[in-house]
Design a protein around this motif. Structure first.
Motif, PDB file in Angstrom:
ATOM      1  N   PRO A  83       0.816  -1.339  -0.083  1.00 10.87           N
ATOM      2  CA  PRO A  83      -0.019  -0.657  -0.163  1.00 10.87           C
ATOM      3  C   PRO A  83       0.942   0.815   0.390  1.00 10.87           C
ATOM      4  CG  PRO A  83       0.186  -0.668   2.701  1.00 10.87           C
ATOM      5  CD  PRO A  83       1.002  -1.593   1.917  1.00 10.87           C
ATOM      6  N   ILE A 259      -4.057   5.957   5.951  1.00 16.81           N
ATOM      7  CA  ILE A 259      -4.650   4.557   5.543  1.00 16.81           C
ATOM      8  C   ILE A 259      -3.665   4.492   4.428  1.00 16.81           C
ATOM      9  CG2 ILE A 259      -7.570   6.198   6.407  1.00 16.81           C
ATOM     10  CD1 ILE A 259      -6.526   6.846   2.457  1.00 16.81           C
ATOM     11  N   ASN A 260      -4.347   3.069   4.145  1.00 14.23           N
ATOM     12  CA  ASN A 260      -3.914   2.739   3.162  1.00 14.23           C
ATOM     13  C   ASN A 260      -4.109   2.434   1.686  1.00 14.23           C
ATOM     14  OD1 ASN A 260      -1.158   1.851   5.163  1.00 14.23           O
ATOM     15  ND2 ASN A 260      -2.262  -0.223   5.498  1.00 14.23           N
ATOM     16  N   LEU A 261      -3.576   2.500   1.024  1.00 14.80           N
ATOM     17  CA  LEU A 261      -4.053   2.601  -0.656  1.00 14.80           C
ATOM     18  C   LEU A 261      -3.525   1.480  -1.270  1.00 14.80           C
ATOM     19  CD1 LEU A 261      -5.817   3.708  -3.046  1.00 14.80           C
ATOM     20  CD2 LEU A 261      -4.032   6.165  -3.327  1.00 14.80           C
ATOM     21  N   VAL A 273      -9.277   0.953  -0.378  1.00 11.99           N
ATOM     22  CA  VAL A 273      -8.611   1.500   0.860  1.00 11.99           C
ATOM     23  C   VAL A 273      -8.332   0.572   2.138  1.00 11.99           C
ATOM     24  CG1 VAL A 273      -8.706   3.712   0.291  1.00 11.99           C
ATOM     25  CG2 VAL A 273     -10.777   2.725   1.234  1.00 11.99           C
TER      26      VAL A 273
END
Length: 601
Positions: A83, A259-261, A273
């Motif tokens: 990510p 956040i993880n994208l 996400v």
């Protein structure tokens, strides 16, 4: 059992992952079930499109590329690539709060909020169309209310966060004890965030790696863990275990910040996400307070006068701070010198010229000031730089302290200025002109701190009646100059170098002058430009070398041959004719007036 809600997909959309949500059920079906996509832990509602949460390889995610969007992604991701971590306060809060939900309405609302309200989906219009379609179903009438409640919670509680009032306080006015106040966490909208773990750390601001000069009363440690509440936490007491500038920081963990994208793992597959690892926020009180287990005073000194000379008294002004309030500390002040140049902290002090006792009485603020007793310089003290040092013994909670050595402000320059005078003629007659020559030495042009010093010479000419010596002749020896008459002033004139200064106080003896003594007095003045008291050296009137005897015409005379008895005359007289008897020697001058004088006093 709650009713399953489902719709049929159009044949052209068979490549779209469809999540079938069961109200109150953990069971789901997928029309397409790519490798890595599990059938459990998948929560949401299926309308025209899926709205909810899916699991990829055991990780819950939310898709953000609705079919038909600008990315053209229609397939579910087959796996999750590495990510990209992004700071996104609102999305981080929403994902941390609801990504783990088992409630189909919350899962569908989360999908819509991330995709549309937060603008993360590449095809928000399609998300909106699917969402609006769900809202028409009577079985989903609660969906709009769930979404509104979630949006309100996000607005109230998402970051960025702040600790608005973290601060150190001293409770005893000294620094032995105090507290940490103002521990708390506020959302961006200004609402308290309870339940977060806050670790407080006390540390030395000058050297954070050194042991803290204070510890918390609760556990005797530099650190203390508390949990945030609705409001501020105050009164976390500490006490000093050392000395130093005390500072506090608080680290609040578990904060929804990132956040993880996940990028598309392959062409045509959707991005997703999820919430990243929570952040830890650090806040500091911008100020520090002095923690004091013992008191380490500081002493600075400034000489009473930066310019002195042999035979004079010198003293030192001192200022002490940081002592134990209302205590007393004793020691000595020592004078060291002479040094050829300004000494420094690394200069060996050598033997002291003298020392005097010093008693420091601190006030309620731990401050004190005073001036040392004086030390009298010897009459033969050498010229040069002399510097002070004050040493205070340990007493009570006050540690021993020694002032810095070789500081310019505590250094006095000892000079030896001198002035001598020589009258132009030690005897003269009426109508003669006399003057004085002053010779100066020992001039200085600067103080230790660089202040300029100017030199001037000024003087006066006085007169007093001559006496009759034992030999019957007039003399200036033994004259009482305290009763002398002022004749003239020698104006002040600048002097720039050692040496002779001629033609001072030029004076013409009046033609009718009586038998009288004239004497010069000269003064050398060294004046610093900063207002430091000047050095003044005077050569008062009356010394033989600066005195001139004036012969007058008031002598007894007798005509006759040299050596005749009874013939007595006074030297230095005007005669029209006849014989003047001068020291037993008769001199014939004829009818013309002549001057007679002795060769010495």
């Amino acid at each position: 059992m709650k009713r399953r809600v489902s719709v049929f997909l159009a044949a052209g959309l068979t490549s779209v992952l469809v999540l079938i949500g069961l109200f109150g059920s953990r069971t789901a079906q997928a029309v397409i079930n790519p490798a890595g996509v599990s059938n459990d832990l998948v929560v949401g509602i299926v309308g025209q499109h899926e709205l909810g949460i899916m699991s990829i390889g055991g990780t819950r995610v939310v898709c953000i590329d609705e079919s038909g969007g600008s990315f053209g992604h229609v397939a579910a991701p087959s796996y999750l690539p590495a990510p990209m971590v992004m700071e996104r306060w609102d999305a981080a809060y929403a994902l941390q709060r609801w990504l783990g939900t088992s409630n189909e309405l919350e899962a569908a609302a989360l999908y819509q909020i991330l995709g549309v309200e937060m603008g993360m989906n590449s095809n928000p219009l399609e998300v909106t169309r699917a969402w609006n379609g769900l809202l028409t179903w009577s079985s989903l009438s609660a969906l709009a209310g769930v979404r509104a409640s979630m949006l309100d919670e996000i607005a109230r509680n998402a970051g960025p966060y702040d600790d608005p009032d973290l601060r150190l306080v001293i409770s005893d006015g000294i620094g032995r004890a105090g507290a940490v106040d103002g521990v708390g966490l506020l959302s961006a909208a200004g609402f308290w965030q309870p339940g977060f773990t806050a670790v407080l750390t006390l540390f030395n601001e000058d050297d954070p790696s050194a042991p803290s000069p204070a510890v918390f009363d609760a556990n005797g440690s530099e650190t203390l863990t508390v949990t945030t509440v609705v409001g501020l936490i105050n009164g976390l007491a500490w006490h000093a275990v050392g000395n130093g500038p005390l500072k506090v920081r608080v680290d609040i963990a578990g904060v929804p910040q990132f956040i993880n994208l996940y990028p598309q793992p392959a062409a045509g597959q959707q991005r997703t996400v999820a919430n990243a690892a929570p952040g830890t926020l650090t806040f500091r009180d911008p100020n520090n307070v002095p923690a004091r287990n013992s008191f380490v005073p500081s002493v600075a000194t400034t000489v009473a006068s930066a310019l002195s000379m042999p035979g004079l008294e010198v003293a030192d002004r001192w200022v002490a701070s940081g002592g134990e309030p209302d205590s007393t500390q004793s020691g000595v002040a020592e004078l060291f010198g002479p040094f050829a140049v300004q000494p420094t902290a690394s200069t060996p002090p050598g033997a002291s010229v003298g020392s005097v006792p010093v008693t420091v009485s601190y006030d309620a603020s731990g401050e004190a000031s005073g001036i040392t007793p004086s030390i009298t310089l010897a009459d033969d003290a050498a010229v040069g730089f002399y510097t002070w040092r004050i040493s205070l013994d340990a007493s009570g909670d006050n540690e021993a302290v020694v002032s810095e050595f070789g500081v310019v402000e505590e250094t006095v320059l000892v000079a030896d200025p001198r002035i001598g005078t020589q009258v132009s003629s030690q005897q003269a007659l009426p109508g003669d002109t006399i003057s004085d020559t002053a010779t100066v030495s020992g001039l200085v042009d600067r103080l230790p701190d660089g202040t300029e010093v100017s030199a001037t010479v000024e003087g006066t000419l006085v007169s007093a009646a001559a006496l009759i010596g034992q030999d019957g002749n007039p003399t200036c020896v033994g004259v009482d100059w305290s009763q002398a008459t002022h004749v003239l002033d020698v104006p002040s004139m600048p002097v720039t170098a050692d040496g002779a200064i001629p033609d001072l106080g030029v004076f013409t003896v009046p033609e009718d002058s009586p038998r009288v003594c004239y004497s010069y007095g000269e003064t050398l003045r060294l004046t610093p430009s900063d207002g430091t008291p000047p050095l003044v050296v005077s050569h008062d009137p009356g010394a033989v070398e600066q005195t001139s005897l004036i012969w007058n015409p008031g002598a007894r005379i007798r005509s006759g041959v040299p050596g005749s008895a009874g013939g007595v005359g006074w030297p230095g007289l005007w005669m029209a004719a006849g014989v003047a008897v001068l020291g037993g020697l008769a001199v014939w001058r004829g009818p013309k007036a002549v001057r007679l004088f002795r060769s010495s006093l």
